[in-house]
Design a protein around this motif. Structure first.
Motif, PDB file in Angstrom:
ATOM      1  N   LEU A 126      10.421   7.762 -10.955  1.00 47.09           N
ATOM      2  CA  LEU A 126      10.314   7.207  -9.412  1.00 47.09           C
ATOM      3  C   LEU A 126       9.131   6.543  -9.197  1.00 47.09           C
ATOM      4  CD1 LEU A 126      11.594   6.817  -6.784  1.00 47.09           C
ATOM      5  CD2 LEU A 126      11.029   9.269  -5.949  1.00 47.09           C
ATOM      6  N   SER A 127       7.963   7.132  -9.578  1.00 44.66           N
ATOM      7  CA  SER A 127       6.571   6.847  -9.393  1.00 44.66           C
ATOM      8  C   SER A 127       6.661   5.158 -10.028  1.00 44.66           C
ATOM      9  CB  SER A 127       5.759   7.689 -10.167  1.00 44.66           C
ATOM     10  OG  SER A 127       4.369   7.234 -10.253  1.00 44.66           O
ATOM     11  N   LEU A 128       6.699   5.207 -11.410  1.00 44.59           N
ATOM     12  CA  LEU A 128       7.127   3.933 -12.001  1.00 44.59           C
ATOM     13  C   LEU A 128       7.739   2.711 -11.437  1.00 44.59           C
ATOM     14  CD1 LEU A 128       7.032   5.026 -15.547  1.00 44.59           C
ATOM     15  CD2 LEU A 128       5.137   4.054 -14.574  1.00 44.59           C
ATOM     16  N   LEU A 129       9.133   3.130 -10.683  1.00 46.64           N
ATOM     17  CA  LEU A 129       9.840   2.317  -9.917  1.00 46.64           C
ATOM     18  C   LEU A 129       9.100   1.943  -8.725  1.00 46.64           C
ATOM     19  CD1 LEU A 129      12.338   0.950  -9.303  1.00 46.64           C
ATOM     20  CD2 LEU A 129      13.060   3.098  -8.259  1.00 46.64           C
ATOM     21  N   LEU A 130       8.301   2.840  -8.000  1.00 47.34           N
ATOM     22  CA  LEU A 130       7.565   2.497  -6.629  1.00 47.34           C
ATOM     23  C   LEU A 130       6.501   1.467  -7.123  1.00 47.34           C
ATOM     24  CD1 LEU A 130       7.351   5.912  -4.937  1.00 47.34           C
ATOM     25  CD2 LEU A 130       8.763   3.928  -4.283  1.00 47.34           C
ATOM     26  N   LEU A 131       5.777   1.744  -8.251  1.00 50.71           N
ATOM     27  CA  LEU A 131       4.958   0.687  -8.918  1.00 50.71           C
ATOM     28  C   LEU A 131       5.484  -0.567  -8.764  1.00 50.71           C
ATOM     29  CD1 LEU A 131       2.806   2.454 -11.330  1.00 50.71           C
ATOM     30  CD2 LEU A 131       1.995   1.669  -9.258  1.00 50.71           C
ATOM     31  N   ASP A 149       1.074  -1.305   0.060  1.00 51.15           N
ATOM     32  CA  ASP A 149      -0.085   0.024  -0.016  1.00 51.15           C
ATOM     33  C   ASP A 149       1.038   1.188  -0.151  1.00 51.15           C
ATOM     34  OD1 ASP A 149      -2.243  -1.406   0.002  1.00 51.15           O
ATOM     35  OD2 ASP A 149      -2.662  -1.223   2.152  1.00 51.15           O
ATOM     36  N   LEU A 150       1.974   1.100   0.754  1.00 55.70           N
ATOM     37  CA  LEU A 150       2.595   2.431   0.936  1.00 55.70           C
ATOM     38  C   LEU A 150       3.448   2.885  -0.284  1.00 55.70           C
ATOM     39  CD1 LEU A 150       3.834   4.472   2.561  1.00 55.70           C
ATOM     40  CD2 LEU A 150       5.873   3.004   3.290  1.00 55.70           C
ATOM     41  N   SER A 151       3.995   1.756  -1.177  1.00 51.72           N
ATOM     42  CA  SER A 151       4.789   1.934  -2.200  1.00 51.72           C
ATOM     43  C   SER A 151       3.863   2.389  -3.388  1.00 51.72           C
ATOM     44  CB  SER A 151       5.435   0.685  -2.617  1.00 51.72           C
ATOM     45  OG  SER A 151       4.592  -0.493  -3.227  1.00 51.72           O
ATOM     46  N   TRP A 152       2.544   1.902  -3.229  1.00 53.30           N
ATOM     47  CA  TRP A 152       1.605   2.590  -4.554  1.00 53.30           C
ATOM     48  C   TRP A 152       1.059   3.838  -4.316  1.00 53.30           C
ATOM     49  CZ3 TRP A 152      -1.308  -2.819  -5.854  1.00 53.30           C
ATOM     50  CH2 TRP A 152      -0.691  -3.610  -6.544  1.00 53.30           C
ATOM     51  N   GLN A 153       0.989   4.215  -2.910  1.00 51.64           N
ATOM     52  CA  GLN A 153       0.456   5.477  -2.729  1.00 51.64           C
ATOM     53  C   GLN A 153       1.399   6.545  -3.020  1.00 51.64           C
ATOM     54  OE1 GLN A 153      -1.082   5.099   1.460  1.00 51.64           O
ATOM     55  NE2 GLN A 153      -2.734   3.875   0.863  1.00 51.64           N
ATOM     56  N   LEU A 154       2.863   6.105  -2.518  1.00 52.63           N
ATOM     57  CA  LEU A 154       3.874   7.004  -2.686  1.00 52.63           C
ATOM     58  C   LEU A 154       4.084   7.256  -4.154  1.00 52.63           C
ATOM     59  CD1 LEU A 154       6.602   5.900  -0.140  1.00 52.63           C
ATOM     60  CD2 LEU A 154       5.253   8.154  -0.323  1.00 52.63           C
ATOM     61  N   SER A 155       3.656   6.143  -5.157  1.00 49.90           N
ATOM     62  CA  SER A 155       3.766   6.308  -6.637  1.00 49.90           C
ATOM     63  C   SER A 155       2.869   7.248  -6.963  1.00 49.90           C
ATOM     64  CB  SER A 155       3.590   4.699  -7.047  1.00 49.90           C
ATOM     65  OG  SER A 155       3.541   5.005  -8.617  1.00 49.90           O
ATOM     66  N   GLY A 156       1.591   7.200  -6.553  1.00 49.94           N
ATOM     67  CA  GLY A 156       0.732   7.944  -6.933  1.00 49.94           C
ATOM     68  C   GLY A 156       0.929   9.636  -6.728  1.00 49.94           C
ATOM     69  N   LEU A 157       1.378   9.648  -5.353  1.00 48.10           N
ATOM     70  CA  LEU A 157       1.769  10.858  -5.122  1.00 48.10           C
ATOM     71  C   LEU A 157       2.830  11.722  -5.756  1.00 48.10           C
ATOM     72  CD1 LEU A 157       1.579  10.682  -1.156  1.00 48.10           C
ATOM     73  CD2 LEU A 157      -0.038  11.956  -2.720  1.00 48.10           C
ATOM     74  N   CYS A 158       3.871  10.568  -6.217  1.00 50.91           N
ATOM     75  CA  CYS A 158       4.863  11.332  -7.030  1.00 50.91           C
ATOM     76  C   CYS A 158       4.627  11.685  -8.309  1.00 50.91           C
ATOM     77  CB  CYS A 158       6.072  10.218  -7.176  1.00 50.91           C
ATOM     78  SG  CYS A 158       7.231  10.080  -5.709  1.00 50.91           S
ATOM     79  N   ALA A 159       3.821  10.859  -9.001  1.00 54.46           N
ATOM     80  CA  ALA A 159       3.133  11.053 -10.384  1.00 54.46           C
ATOM     81  C   ALA A 159       2.400  12.357 -10.219  1.00 54.46           C
ATOM     82  CB  ALA A 159       2.235   9.942 -10.713  1.00 54.46           C
ATOM     83  N   LEU A 160       1.286  12.626  -9.316  1.00 55.75           N
ATOM     84  CA  LEU A 160       0.495  13.376  -9.209  1.00 55.75           C
ATOM     85  C   LEU A 160       1.370  14.913  -8.974  1.00 55.75           C
ATOM     86  CD1 LEU A 160      -2.232  14.740  -9.470  1.00 55.75           C
ATOM     87  CD2 LEU A 160      -2.213  14.353  -6.776  1.00 55.75           C
ATOM     88  N   ALA A 161       2.393  14.877  -8.186  1.00 56.09           N
ATOM     89  CA  ALA A 161       3.138  16.283  -7.925  1.00 56.09           C
ATOM     90  C   ALA A 161       3.934  16.409  -8.798  1.00 56.09           C
ATOM     91  CB  ALA A 161       4.111  15.789  -6.680  1.00 56.09           C
ATOM     92  N   ALA A 162       4.631  15.593  -9.879  1.00 55.62           N
ATOM     93  CA  ALA A 162       5.382  15.935 -10.974  1.00 55.62           C
ATOM     94  C   ALA A 162       4.490  16.521 -12.098  1.00 55.62           C
ATOM     95  CB  ALA A 162       5.983  14.523 -11.568  1.00 55.62           C
TER      96      ALA A 162
END
Length: 161
Positions: free
Chosen positions: A101-106, A51-64
């Motif tokens: 980084l977002s894709l890496l977290l996914l 859950d943490l990795s996928w949520q961080l992924s979404g936050l990174c992508a959105l912020a970018a």
């Protein structure tokens, strides 16, 4: 040692979008052997990490994406020469490549979901490929385009994290 600037390798630079590479790597990870049952404590830990990795992924992508939209510059990594502005604020203060980084977290999340150590080869392969065939060529273009400003930015902010 092989020359990384070899013409056949250069032909791959900025040609295949990072999401396509991530999907291909995830498909390869899916072909790995199935996982054995986990103890209940590990199931909870695994779910939290997933859950943490996928949520961080979404936050990174959105912020970018928001950073690029706010400054009205291109998000197309296949055409880095179209960048009109150097984005250095927001999430770009912490990582030069939040979309990658977002894709890496996914992929890390998927490796956790598979719960089999060879699955970690997928995110590793992604970092190697994207660094060589996407990030390094982008950096050359941005250095040419933004000069000292980009070089100073590279000194302040790490490539991945």
């Amino acid at each position: 040692m092989s020359d990384l600037s070899h013409p056949p390798l250069q032909a791959l630079e900025t040609r295949i979008p990072a999401p396509v590479i991530a999907v291909l790597i995830a498909a390869a990870m899916h072909l790995l052997p199935p996982v054995t049952e986990l103890g209940e404590g590990l199931v909870v830990l695994r779910q939290v990490m997933l859950d943490l990795s996928w949520q961080l992924s979404g936050l990174c992508a959105l912020a970018a994406f928001l950073g690029f939209m706010r400054l009205r510059t291109t998000i197309n990594p296949l055409k880095p020469e179209r960048a009109s502005v150097l984005v250095t604020d927001g999430i770009y203060r912490y990582t030069r490549n939040p979309m990658y980084l977002s894709l890496l977290l996914l992929l890390l999340g998927y490796a956790i979901d598979l719960w089999y150590w060879p699955a970690l080869l997928g995110p590793t392969a992604y970092v190697v490929y994207i660094t060589r065939f996407q990030i390094l060529p982008e950096e050359r273009v941005l250095e040419d385009k933004f000069g000292a400003d980009y070089l100073a930015y590279k000194q302040r902010v790490r490539r991945w994290i």
